[in-house]
Scaffold this motif. Structure first.
Motif, mmCIF file in Angstrom:
data_model
loop_
_atom_site.group_PDB
_atom_site.id
_atom_site.type_symbol
_atom_site.label_atom_id
_atom_site.label_comp_id
_atom_site.label_asym_id
_atom_site.label_seq_id
_atom_site.Cartn_x
_atom_site.Cartn_y
_atom_site.Cartn_z
ATOM 1 N N ILE A 151 0.802 -1.223 0.000
ATOM 2 C CA ILE A 151 0.000 0.000 0.000
ATOM 3 C C ILE A 151 0.837 1.275 0.000
ATOM 4 O O ILE A 151 0.341 2.332 -0.348
ATOM 5 C CB ILE A 151 -1.023 0.031 1.167
ATOM 6 N N MET A 311 -11.185 -1.034 12.560
ATOM 7 C CA MET A 311 -10.428 -1.004 11.311
ATOM 8 C C MET A 311 -10.478 0.377 10.665
ATOM 9 O O MET A 311 -9.604 0.740 9.874
ATOM 10 C CB MET A 311 -10.997 -2.062 10.356
ATOM 11 N N CYS A 314 -7.484 2.837 10.631
ATOM 12 C CA CYS A 314 -6.290 2.567 9.819
ATOM 13 C C CYS A 314 -5.854 3.802 9.032
ATOM 14 O O CYS A 314 -6.656 4.443 8.367
ATOM 15 C CB CYS A 314 -6.575 1.416 8.859
ATOM 16 N N ILE A 315 -4.559 4.135 9.130
ATOM 17 C CA ILE A 315 -4.034 5.276 8.379
ATOM 18 C C ILE A 315 -3.175 4.813 7.197
ATOM 19 O O ILE A 315 -2.423 5.598 6.624
ATOM 20 C CB ILE A 315 -3.230 6.248 9.276
ATOM 21 N N ARG A 316 -3.279 3.538 6.845
ATOM 22 C CA ARG A 316 -2.611 3.008 5.642
ATOM 23 C C ARG A 316 -1.090 3.223 5.661
ATOM 24 O O ARG A 316 -0.517 3.661 4.667
ATOM 25 C CB ARG A 316 -3.183 3.666 4.373
ATOM 26 N N CYS A 317 -0.490 2.894 6.806
ATOM 27 C CA CYS A 317 0.952 3.115 6.905
ATOM 28 C C CYS A 317 1.749 1.936 6.358
ATOM 29 O O CYS A 317 2.921 2.064 6.023
ATOM 30 C CB CYS A 317 1.336 3.367 8.353
ATOM 31 N N GLY A 318 1.144 0.765 6.334
ATOM 32 C CA GLY A 318 1.824 -0.407 5.789
ATOM 33 C C GLY A 318 2.696 -1.164 6.783
ATOM 34 O O GLY A 318 3.298 -2.170 6.435
ATOM 35 N N ALA A 319 2.761 -0.694 8.024
ATOM 36 C CA ALA A 319 3.625 -1.378 9.001
ATOM 37 C C ALA A 319 3.187 -2.830 9.207
ATOM 38 O O ALA A 319 4.017 -3.721 9.380
ATOM 39 C CB ALA A 319 3.621 -0.630 10.333
ATOM 40 N N CYS A 320 1.886 -3.060 9.185
ATOM 41 C CA CYS A 320 1.420 -4.437 9.435
ATOM 42 C C CYS A 320 1.858 -5.356 8.293
ATOM 43 O O CYS A 320 2.143 -6.539 8.518
ATOM 44 C CB CYS A 320 -0.091 -4.477 9.641
ATOM 45 N N MET A 343 -3.906 -5.897 7.212
ATOM 46 C CA MET A 343 -5.019 -4.951 7.035
ATOM 47 C C MET A 343 -5.868 -5.358 5.828
ATOM 48 O O MET A 343 -7.085 -5.219 5.848
ATOM 49 C CB MET A 343 -4.510 -3.505 6.914
ATOM 50 N N CYS A 374 1.152 -1.716 14.846
ATOM 51 C CA CYS A 374 0.151 -0.816 14.270
ATOM 52 C C CYS A 374 0.088 0.481 15.061
ATOM 53 O O CYS A 374 -0.180 0.474 16.256
ATOM 54 C CB CYS A 374 -1.225 -1.483 14.250
ATOM 55 N N PRO A 375 0.327 1.620 14.405
ATOM 56 C CA PRO A 375 0.338 2.893 15.139
ATOM 57 C C PRO A 375 -1.046 3.254 15.662
ATOM 58 O O PRO A 375 -1.165 4.099 16.547
ATOM 59 C CB PRO A 375 0.802 3.900 14.090
ATOM 60 N N MET A 376 -2.079 2.637 15.117
ATOM 61 C CA MET A 376 -3.438 2.933 15.547
ATOM 62 C C MET A 376 -3.963 1.865 16.505
ATOM 63 O O MET A 376 -5.149 1.812 16.795
ATOM 64 C CB MET A 376 -4.358 3.033 14.319
ATOM 65 N N ILE A 378 -4.745 -1.159 16.199
ATOM 66 C CA ILE A 378 -5.904 -1.909 15.701
ATOM 67 C C ILE A 378 -5.707 -3.385 16.047
ATOM 68 O O ILE A 378 -4.663 -3.956 15.741
ATOM 69 C CB ILE A 378 -6.056 -1.720 14.176
ATOM 70 N N LEU A 380 -5.748 -6.320 15.000
ATOM 71 C CA LEU A 380 -5.912 -7.058 13.740
ATOM 72 C C LEU A 380 -6.180 -8.555 13.958
ATOM 73 O O LEU A 380 -7.077 -9.107 13.311
ATOM 74 C CB LEU A 380 -4.697 -6.823 12.843
#
Ligand code: SF4
Lengths: 472, 250
Positions: A151, A311, A314-320, A343, A374-376, A378, A380
């Motif tokens: 992403i 969910m 999610c800020i779409r950071c891609g860490a997961c 994600m 996950c910075p948020m 979440i 998962l």
């Protein structure tokens, strides 16, 4: 994009056999993980920041209607136009109409995952527009005719050699060869080809990392500056965003930006963080004549307050993705749709249907590393398990797995019977192993024994031995 | 001190020696160890397969079997995590059972954490001077935050702890995952087995038998010289005890 998530097992198998892909994945994975770790280590208050970020999103989601309407007001006050789109089709239609009204022929596009979600390129090209991806990664996969595999790094599945060969094939007139061996050479080459297009594009389309309700601004982060060019050079700027991207004010956005950069690429801040607020004002040196925001729902509002509510943070950071051992082994394409990794395994079934996406939530050991980074915050694994629950309840679990589970549970709920059965099993397997301690092959256990031996039981079960011992 | 031992289905079936090692370690702390006979499994296979009805039924059985014990000890981070973290989640909407689940969660400890908390390091009667690699299961590491306890116990043994690459990565067991997605799982366990072998460890230990069966199976297939034991086995001495996956003759 037609999803192939139902075929995850086959997709994964092919990916594991693809030596070039494996080479690209091995290199990318290590880099992302090390960079994030260093960035987080340098920020002692990272956890506090994470809690603050989470609180901002939770608050905004609890009052999403309010902040969206506020954003519409402020956007309009700044001279922008908002287009609500409930479905991907509606979003594409809105974009096409704006492009037609602008009399456009070339559309310059920055990276946008919402654009992928609604399959915008297909729609634009189908309507006769020429689409130029201005993000290097997106450009690479555009000329390779492939979907993104990550992403934030859409072409991460490609090796440098593959990219050089692609450019070679697409840019060169015969005989006019320049070396494309180093990364700077590749970037220069792309820059030269793309700059032409920026200048001739009539419409620029970008994504948005955040929408600011207080000011009507949209925010985008890039490391190439291509977003700014796509936004400011063409006459018309369209921002694609989804409804959960809104945050109350600039302060909130700055908290989330700090989390985003560190989690995504291990940067303190990305090279470019651009704020767009309406079209060009009379005193502005540049900027578009028209500024549009197309706001997509695509089922997100239905998630509010439900089992998958988290969910939406999610800020779409891609860490997961970067920390997922399954993603690291098979890459993004195996997931079969736009969003890969943990994600994606949560979102895909929600967006393309649980039947199509059924394997994804199961293709995880629930190891929890995604939730950890996950910075948020979440949860998962919990959301993946929730999908599994729904699959089980809706009878989407394959017959054999279901039957095996039912047989096991029947025993596990009857301790006396269970003790007999487990004892018989342990003793039989112990005997069959004939003192070798393990099996290289065993009927019904091929899935295990294809790549590893199966250690044999030591003998009688613990429960039986315990009972026999004087204490029992 | 009375301690109820939750044996776990894998220890019961594959490696009873781990259960007996746990009993010895607990008794050395002066505990009276009880093994409630109505236990089978913690229910995790059902829970992680989305079969919450069976998961709840099995969880209730565990709640009944372990009612009234001040201490419940589990030689597995994964099963302990199920009792501590997931039972309360399962009964979120049933206040009465939720209260019981939370009470059980508060009384439950993973074995190495319990041992470390109760001064087990001073009661060990063996030493092990070899090089030991410690694998943390994902549940122990991330659900329960256990990491220091097993290492302190290894230090008390006199073991030389060796690090290996990408230690925080999952081994690829994942319960039914390893047979549902065997080639992805195989890749993950291969990476793990290579890292462990490359570390130069003589012995690999972990607090979780699921991971150990998986990693040992791969190590044996690769003909790696690393021997594999549950941490509890190492703490009571492995002289004459074949490692996981090793034959009697070794
Ligand atoms: S789920 Fe979390 S880690 Fe994954 S992309 Fe979203 S914010 Fe980042």
């Amino acid at each position: 994009m037609k999803p192939t998530s139902h075929a995850f097992a086959d997709n994964a198998h092919r990916a594991l056999d693809d030596a070039t892909l494996q080479q690209a994945l091995a290199k990318a994975g290590v880099g992302f993980v090390a960079k994030r770790r260093a960035a987080v280590a340098e920020l002692p208050e990272f956890d506090a920041l994470r809690q603050a970020g989470r609180a901002i999103k939770d608050h905004t989601l609890a009052h999403l209607d309010h902040y969206l309407l506020r954003f519409e007001e402020t956007l309009q006050a700044a001279g922008g136009q908002l287009h609500w789109a409930e479905t991907p089709d509606a979003a594409c239609a809105a974009v096409l109409e704006i492009c037609r009204d602008a009399g456009a022929s070339i559309v310059a596009k920055g990276k946008s995952m919402v654009g992928e979600e609604i399959a915008l390129n297909d729609a634009l090209e189908g309507a006769g527009f020429e689409v130029v991806e201005t993000d290097l990664g997106e450009y690479i996969i555009q000329i390779a005719h492939e979907p993104p595999s990550h992403i934030i790094a859409p072409a991460v599945h490609k090796t440098r050699a593959q990219i050089a060969a692609l450019f070679e094939a697409h840019h060169r007139q015969p005989g006019l060869a320049r070396p494309l061996e180093s990364v700077p050479q590749i970037v220069d080459e792309a820059r030269e080809v793309l700059r032409e297009k920026f200048l001739s594009a009539d419409v620029g389309i970008t994504g948005a990392n955040f929408l600011i309700a207080e000011t009507g601004s949209t925010v985008i982060v890039t490391n190439e500056g291509n977003g700014d060019l796509s936004a400011t050079l063409p006459r018309v700027h369209i921002v694609l965003a989804s409804i959960e991207k809104v945050v109350p004010n600039l302060e909130d956005a700055s908290v989330l930006l700090r989390l985003l950069a560190r989690s995504a690429t291990g940067q303190e801040i990305t090279s470019y963080t651009s704020f767009f607020t309406g079209p060009r004002r009379s005193e502005d040196p540049d900027g578009p004549e028209e500024f549009h925001v197309v706001l997509l729902d695509n089922g997100r509002s239905r998630l509010l307050g439900g089992a998958f509510h988290d969910m939406l943070r999610c800020i779409r950071c891609g860490a997961c993705l970067n920390h997922c051992p399954v993603y690291g082994a098979v890459g993004g394409h195996a997931y079969g749709w736009v969003y890969p990794g943990p994600m994606g395994a949560v979102l895909t079934p929600l967006m393309v249907g649980l039947e199509e996406g059924a394997p994804l939530p199961n293709a995880s050991t629930l190891c929890g590393r995604c939730e950890e980074v996950c910075p948020m915050a979440i949860p998962l694994p919990k959301l993946l398990r929730e999908h599994r629950r729904q699959e089980f309840d809706r009878g989407l679990v394959a017959g054999r797995s279901r039957w095996a589970l039912a047989a096991w549970a029947f025993l596990a709920r009857r301790p006396a019977l269970y003790r007999l059965a487990s004892r018989a099993g342990a003793r039989l397997l112990h005997k069959l192993s004939r003192g070798r301690g393990r099996f290289a092959k065993l009927p019904l256990a091929q899935a295990w024994t294809a790549a590893r031996d199966l250690p044999a039981p030591q003998g009688d079960t613990f429960m039986a031995q315990w009972r026999r011992s004087k204490r029992g | 001190m009375r301690v109820a031992l939750f044996v776990t289905c894998l220890v019961d079936l594959f490696r009873p020696g781990v259960g007996f090692a746990a009993v010895r370690l607990l008794e050395r702390l002066g505990a009276e160890v009880v093994v409630p006979p109505e236990q089978t499994c913690c229910g995790q296979p059902a829970y992680n397969s989305g079969d919450f009805a069976n998961a709840r039924a099995i969880a209730r059985q565990v709640l009944d079997a372990f009612d009234g014990y001040a201490h419940v000890v589990v030689p597995s981070g994964s099963c302990a995590g199920m009792l501590v973290r997931h039972y309360p989640e399962l009964f979120r909407d049933e206040p009465e059972t939720l209260a019981r689940a939370e009470a059980l969660a508060a009384r439950t400890r993973e074995l190495s954490a319990f041992l470390a908390e109760h001064g087990s390091a001073d009661t060990l009667d063996v030493r092990f001077a070899g090089r030991v690699a410690m694998h943390d299961s994902c549940s122990a590491r991330r659900e329960l935050g256990i990491g220091a306890a097993p290492r302190a116990l290894l230090d008390a043994l006199g073991a030389a702890r060796v690090e290996f690459e990408d230690a925080e990565a999952c081994c690829g067991f994942g319960g039914t995952f390893c047979v549902k997605y065997p080639d992805v799982s195989a890749r993950m366990v291969s990476d793990k087995a290579h890292a462990v072998t490359a570390s130069g460890a003589d012995v690999l230990v972990s607090g979780d038998l699921g991971c150990l069966l998986n990693i040992a199976g791969r190590l044996k297939r690769m003909d790696s010289p690393v021997r594999v034991y549950h941490l509890a086995e190492l703490l009571v001495g492995i002289d004459g005890v074949p490692g996981i996956g090793d034959g009697d003759t070794r």
